[in-house]
Write an enzyme that holds these catalytic residues in place. Structure first.
Site, PDB file in Angstrom:
ATOM      1  N   HIS A   1      41.690  46.533  45.698  1.00  0.00           N
ATOM      2  CA  HIS A   1      43.099  47.681  45.662  1.00  0.00           C
ATOM      3  C   HIS A   1      44.070  46.603  46.346  1.00  0.00           C
ATOM      4  O   HIS A   1      43.560  46.119  47.267  1.00  0.00           O
ATOM      5  CB  HIS A   1      42.463  48.671  46.686  1.00  0.00           C
ATOM      6  CG  HIS A   1      43.609  49.716  46.717  1.00  0.00           C
ATOM      7  ND1 HIS A   1      44.225  50.676  45.847  1.00  0.00           N
ATOM      8  CD2 HIS A   1      44.617  49.793  47.664  1.00  0.00           C
ATOM      9  CE1 HIS A   1      45.103  51.387  46.193  1.00  0.00           C
ATOM     10  NE2 HIS A   1      45.397  50.904  47.444  1.00  0.00           N
TER      11      HIS A   1
ATOM     12  N   ASN B   1      35.500  47.710  43.498  1.00  0.00           N
ATOM     13  CA  ASN B   1      36.821  47.946  43.413  1.00  0.00           C
ATOM     14  C   ASN B   1      37.526  47.035  44.177  1.00  0.00           C
ATOM     15  O   ASN B   1      37.476  46.509  45.102  1.00  0.00           O
ATOM     16  CB  ASN B   1      37.180  49.324  43.642  1.00  0.00           C
ATOM     17  CG  ASN B   1      38.720  49.710  43.250  1.00  0.00           C
ATOM     18  OD1 ASN B   1      39.093  49.221  42.142  1.00  0.00           O
ATOM     19  ND2 ASN B   1      39.480  50.435  43.863  1.00  0.00           N
TER      20      ASN B   1
ATOM     21  N   MET C   1      42.573  52.304  36.142  1.00  0.00           N
ATOM     22  CA  MET C   1      43.135  53.429  36.695  1.00  0.00           C
ATOM     23  C   MET C   1      42.487  54.511  36.454  1.00  0.00           C
ATOM     24  O   MET C   1      43.510  55.678  36.073  1.00  0.00           O
ATOM     25  CB  MET C   1      44.703  52.998  36.081  1.00  0.00           C
ATOM     26  CG  MET C   1      45.462  51.935  36.549  1.00  0.00           C
ATOM     27  SD  MET C   1      44.939  51.536  38.144  1.00  0.00           S
ATOM     28  CE  MET C   1      46.324  50.258  38.318  1.00  0.00           C
ATOM     29  N   ARG C   2      41.401  54.591  36.275  1.00  0.00           N
ATOM     30  CA  ARG C   2      40.530  55.984  36.032  1.00  0.00           C
ATOM     31  C   ARG C   2      39.711  56.230  37.361  1.00  0.00           C
ATOM     32  O   ARG C   2      38.885  54.949  37.676  1.00  0.00           O
ATOM     33  CB  ARG C   2      39.808  55.891  34.760  1.00  0.00           C
ATOM     34  CG  ARG C   2      40.734  55.936  33.564  1.00  0.00           C
ATOM     35  CD  ARG C   2      41.092  57.455  33.207  1.00  0.00           C
ATOM     36  NE  ARG C   2      42.017  57.367  32.292  1.00  0.00           N
ATOM     37  CZ  ARG C   2      42.460  58.612  31.554  1.00  0.00           C
ATOM     38  NH1 ARG C   2      42.022  59.598  32.063  1.00  0.00           N
ATOM     39  NH2 ARG C   2      43.382  58.516  30.758  1.00  0.00           N
TER      40      ARG C   2
ATOM     41  N   GLY D   1      44.700  42.540  33.104  1.00  0.00           N
ATOM     42  CA  GLY D   1      43.611  41.936  33.117  1.00  0.00           C
ATOM     43  C   GLY D   1      43.650  40.493  33.762  1.00  0.00           C
ATOM     44  O   GLY D   1      42.741  39.650  33.671  1.00  0.00           O
ATOM     45  N   SER D   2      44.478  40.378  34.783  1.00  0.00           N
ATOM     46  CA  SER D   2      44.794  39.051  35.371  1.00  0.00           C
ATOM     47  C   SER D   2      43.665  38.890  36.408  1.00  0.00           C
ATOM     48  O   SER D   2      43.230  37.834  36.476  1.00  0.00           O
ATOM     49  CB  SER D   2      46.178  39.063  36.022  1.00  0.00           C
ATOM     50  OG  SER D   2      46.179  39.853  37.229  1.00  0.00           O
ATOM     51  N   ASN D   3      42.926  39.885  36.863  1.00  0.00           N
ATOM     52  CA  ASN D   3      41.792  39.663  37.953  1.00  0.00           C
ATOM     53  C   ASN D   3      40.554  39.219  36.971  1.00  0.00           C
ATOM     54  O   ASN D   3      39.983  38.569  37.199  1.00  0.00           O
ATOM     55  CB  ASN D   3      41.663  40.949  38.573  1.00  0.00           C
ATOM     56  CG  ASN D   3      42.366  40.795  39.891  1.00  0.00           C
ATOM     57  OD1 ASN D   3      42.395  40.197  40.664  1.00  0.00           O
ATOM     58  ND2 ASN D   3      43.479  41.804  39.822  1.00  0.00           N
TER      59      ASN D   3
HETATM   60  C1  GAR Z   1      45.582  44.773  40.634  1.00  0.00           C
HETATM   61  O1  GAR Z   1      46.756  44.577  41.425  1.00  0.00           O
HETATM   62  C2  GAR Z   1      44.705  45.923  41.183  1.00  0.00           C
HETATM   63  O2  GAR Z   1      44.391  45.553  42.534  1.00  0.00           O
HETATM   64  C3  GAR Z   1      45.469  47.127  40.761  1.00  0.00           C
HETATM   65  O3  GAR Z   1      45.810  47.039  39.741  1.00  0.00           O
HETATM   66  C4  GAR Z   1      46.192  45.568  39.346  1.00  0.00           C
HETATM   67  C5  GAR Z   1      45.617  45.064  38.159  1.00  0.00           C
HETATM   68  O4  GAR Z   1      45.941  43.871  37.732  1.00  0.00           O
HETATM   69  N1  GAR Z   1      44.253  48.120  41.126  1.00  0.00           N
HETATM   70  C6  GAR Z   1      44.695  49.413  41.393  1.00  0.00           C
HETATM   71  O5  GAR Z   1      45.963  49.555  41.842  1.00  0.00           O
HETATM   72  C7  GAR Z   1      43.592  50.451  41.718  1.00  0.00           C
HETATM   73  N2  GAR Z   1      43.748  51.555  42.333  1.00  0.00           N
HETATM   74  P1  GAR Z   1      45.219  42.990  36.482  1.00  0.00           P
HETATM   75  O6  GAR Z   1      45.218  44.156  35.262  1.00  0.00           O
HETATM   76  O7  GAR Z   1      46.274  42.108  35.920  1.00  0.00           O
HETATM   77  O8  GAR Z   1      43.945  42.671  36.959  1.00  0.00           O
END
Ligand code: GAR
Length: 202
Positions: A109, A107, A90-91, A12-14
């Protein structure tokens, strides 16, 4: 002011970057709901610390994908969200959510789509040996990782990089880019051109 529903599966850093941008006055939004596909996701703790309501779904719920997405769509709708923000979710997002929020599911990526789609964007780019990778933000649609692109930012792979240092720089770019792009939505700057199928930033 837009209301966001954030979907996540992990750290969840984003989500944190979005919460921080809102607190800093850099993003005219609120996060009305966080939905996690995993009950143990650290992102849920971040949401709770920020006073954001959460819904956590167990793995079993996803045995029936349509029912799971129906449930999520209804929760998002009840929370009155305008946009659904996938942040390390991731779903797949399927019809019940996409139909409830047409062209309003976003989204992020960790690669330059259409390269290195899928669940391992950073390590796949690393393994391939590309010299430039990056971050893509796009609208989600029924085709996984193929929706119209809203923004991209390159990240150069340095000779002394490791997967860890590359991942750090990609995350740092994500944390800048996601709040910035969401502010474009708040300012109504993001438009899907029905003729070209591409995104115009106005
Ligand atoms: C992020 O790097 C995002 O781009 C990626 O998962 C990470 C989640 O980080 N998403 C994917 O790969 C989607 N296919 P976070 O939980 O720290 O935000």
């Amino acid at each position: 002011m837009i209301k966001l529903g954030v979907l996540l599966s992990g750290s969840g850093s984003n989500l944190q970057a979005i919460i921080d941008a809102i607190a800093a006055g850099n993003l005219d939004a609120s996060v009305a709901l966080v939905v996690s596909s995993r009950p143990d996701a650290y992102g849920l703790k971040r949401a709770q610390a920020a006073g954001i309501p959460t819904v956590a779904l167990s793995r079993e719920v996803y045995n029936n994908q349509a029912a799971a997405d129906e449930l999520i769509a209804n929760e998002l709708n009840r929370a009155n969200v305008n946009y659904v923000v996938m942040a390390g979710y991731m779903r797949k997002v399927t019809a019940p959510i996409l139909n409830m929020f047409p062209n309003r599911v976003i989204n992020i990526h960790p690669a330059l789509l259409p390269s290195f789609a899928g669940a391992h964007g950073i390590s796949d780019a690393w393994e391939y040996g590309v010299k430039v990778t990056g971050v893509t933000i796009h609208l989600a649609n029924a085709e996984y990782d193929k929706g119209p692109i809203i923004a991209q930012e390159p990240v150069i792979i340095l000779e002394d990089d490791t997967t860890e240092t590359l991942e750090e720089r990609i995350h740092a770019v994500e944390h800048e880019l996601y709040p910035k792009v969401l502010q474009w939505f708040a300012n109504d700057k993001v438009h899907l051109n029905e003729k070209t199928g591409k995104i115009d930033i106005l």
